[in-house]
Design a protein around this motif. Sequence first.
Motif, PDB file in Angstrom:
ATOM      1  N   CYS A   8       0.834  -1.263  -0.041  1.00  0.00           N
ATOM      2  CA  CYS A   8       0.011  -0.125  -0.222  1.00  0.00           C
ATOM      3  C   CYS A   8       0.934   1.398   0.181  1.00  0.00           C
ATOM      4  O   CYS A   8       1.978   1.196   0.303  1.00  0.00           O
ATOM      5  CB  CYS A   8      -0.828   0.105   1.356  1.00  0.00           C
ATOM      6  N   CYS A   9       0.190   2.548  -0.277  1.00  0.00           N
ATOM      7  CA  CYS A   9       1.134   3.633  -0.360  1.00  0.00           C
ATOM      8  C   CYS A   9       1.704   4.170   0.999  1.00  0.00           C
ATOM      9  O   CYS A   9       0.875   3.902   2.046  1.00  0.00           O
ATOM     10  CB  CYS A   9       0.454   4.601  -0.989  1.00  0.00           C
ATOM     11  N   GLN A  10       2.760   4.280   1.339  1.00  0.00           N
ATOM     12  CA  GLN A  10       3.476   4.765   2.524  1.00  0.00           C
ATOM     13  C   GLN A  10       3.195   6.116   2.898  1.00  0.00           C
ATOM     14  O   GLN A  10       3.789   6.540   3.808  1.00  0.00           O
ATOM     15  CB  GLN A  10       4.687   4.165   2.496  1.00  0.00           C
ATOM     16  N   ASP A  13       0.001  11.347   3.867  1.00  0.00           N
ATOM     17  CA  ASP A  13      -0.757  12.395   3.133  1.00  0.00           C
ATOM     18  C   ASP A  13      -1.534  12.002   2.035  1.00  0.00           C
ATOM     19  O   ASP A  13      -2.592  12.701   1.513  1.00  0.00           O
ATOM     20  CB  ASP A  13       0.014  13.474   2.863  1.00  0.00           C
ATOM     21  N   CYS A  14      -1.334  10.788   1.615  1.00  0.00           N
ATOM     22  CA  CYS A  14      -1.898  10.171   0.373  1.00  0.00           C
ATOM     23  C   CYS A  14      -3.572   9.565   0.723  1.00  0.00           C
ATOM     24  O   CYS A  14      -3.655   8.853   1.693  1.00  0.00           O
ATOM     25  CB  CYS A  14      -1.329   9.163  -0.344  1.00  0.00           C
ATOM     26  N   LYS A  15      -4.421   9.962  -0.262  1.00  0.00           N
ATOM     27  CA  LYS A  15      -5.668   9.272   0.105  1.00  0.00           C
ATOM     28  C   LYS A  15      -5.871   7.770   0.042  1.00  0.00           C
ATOM     29  O   LYS A  15      -6.809   7.261   0.535  1.00  0.00           O
ATOM     30  CB  LYS A  15      -6.721  10.138  -0.808  1.00  0.00           C
ATOM     31  N   TYR A  41       6.198   3.100  -6.977  1.00  0.00           N
ATOM     32  CA  TYR A  41       5.329   4.266  -7.358  1.00  0.00           C
ATOM     33  C   TYR A  41       3.891   4.302  -7.179  1.00  0.00           C
ATOM     34  O   TYR A  41       3.289   3.451  -7.658  1.00  0.00           O
ATOM     35  CB  TYR A  41       5.778   4.792  -8.731  1.00  0.00           C
ATOM     36  N   CYS A  42       3.314   5.496  -6.304  1.00  0.00           N
ATOM     37  CA  CYS A  42       2.136   5.585  -6.288  1.00  0.00           C
ATOM     38  C   CYS A  42       1.470   6.616  -7.235  1.00  0.00           C
ATOM     39  O   CYS A  42       1.888   7.807  -7.265  1.00  0.00           O
ATOM     40  CB  CYS A  42       1.639   6.316  -4.876  1.00  0.00           C
ATOM     41  N   ARG A  43       0.420   6.346  -7.988  1.00  0.00           N
ATOM     42  CA  ARG A  43      -0.108   7.086  -9.208  1.00  0.00           C
ATOM     43  C   ARG A  43      -0.841   8.174  -8.585  1.00  0.00           C
ATOM     44  O   ARG A  43      -0.799   9.185  -9.123  1.00  0.00           O
ATOM     45  CB  ARG A  43      -0.749   6.097 -10.043  1.00  0.00           C
ATOM     46  N   THR A  44      -1.328   7.746  -7.307  1.00  0.00           N
ATOM     47  CA  THR A  44      -2.122   8.842  -6.641  1.00  0.00           C
ATOM     48  C   THR A  44      -1.579  10.155  -6.333  1.00  0.00           C
ATOM     49  O   THR A  44      -1.862  11.253  -6.396  1.00  0.00           O
ATOM     50  CB  THR A  44      -2.926   8.191  -5.460  1.00  0.00           C
ATOM     51  N   CYS A  45      -0.392   9.915  -5.325  1.00  0.00           N
ATOM     52  CA  CYS A  45       0.338  11.104  -4.835  1.00  0.00           C
ATOM     53  C   CYS A  45       1.644  11.268  -5.560  1.00  0.00           C
ATOM     54  O   CYS A  45       2.484  11.999  -5.020  1.00  0.00           O
ATOM     55  CB  CYS A  45       0.504  10.838  -3.173  1.00  0.00           C
ATOM     56  N   LYS A  46       2.012  10.495  -6.488  1.00  0.00           N
ATOM     57  CA  LYS A  46       3.194  10.568  -7.009  1.00  0.00           C
ATOM     58  C   LYS A  46       4.299  10.202  -6.141  1.00  0.00           C
ATOM     59  O   LYS A  46       5.624  10.779  -6.507  1.00  0.00           O
ATOM     60  CB  LYS A  46       3.340  11.768  -7.975  1.00  0.00           C
TER      61      LYS A  46
HETATM   62 ZN    ZN Z   1       0.004   7.580  -2.474  1.00  0.00          ZN
END
Ligand code: ZN
Length: 120
Positions: A8-10, A13-15, A41-46
């Motif tokens: 998962c995104c670490q 501040d990312c949704k 790489y998270c596409r949501t928060c870059k």
């Molecule tokens: Zn993210």
Amino acid sequence: MESLAHFCCQNPDCKDHGLRGGTNLTACGRYGQQKQYRLLYCRTCKARFSERKGTPLYRSHLPEATATSILKHIDDGCGVRQTGRLVGVHRDTVMRYSRLAGDHAQRAHDELVAFSPPDP
Ligand SMILES: [Zn+2]
């Protein structure tokens, strides 16, 4: 290629922070002496981060087999000095990895217990 479903995104501040199994993560590169670790790489928060971030082995300089061997010895009831002798590392290293793994286990426990159904 290994699945990213259990990552998962670490970025706090990312949704999509903490949401596993989403489509927001991709593997964008590799790093380490043998390029053994993936950079996600998270596409949501870059944001980019190591696949080991959020684990006790994040930023570990020991070979993975040695680090897991330390934790297996401690889990099996060996003392700190005994584990250090058997694995071939300093006792302070054993203590550091034990604390990291203990803190991680406590956070995992708190997260999992928070979703337990209430006892009627
Ligand atoms: Zn993210």
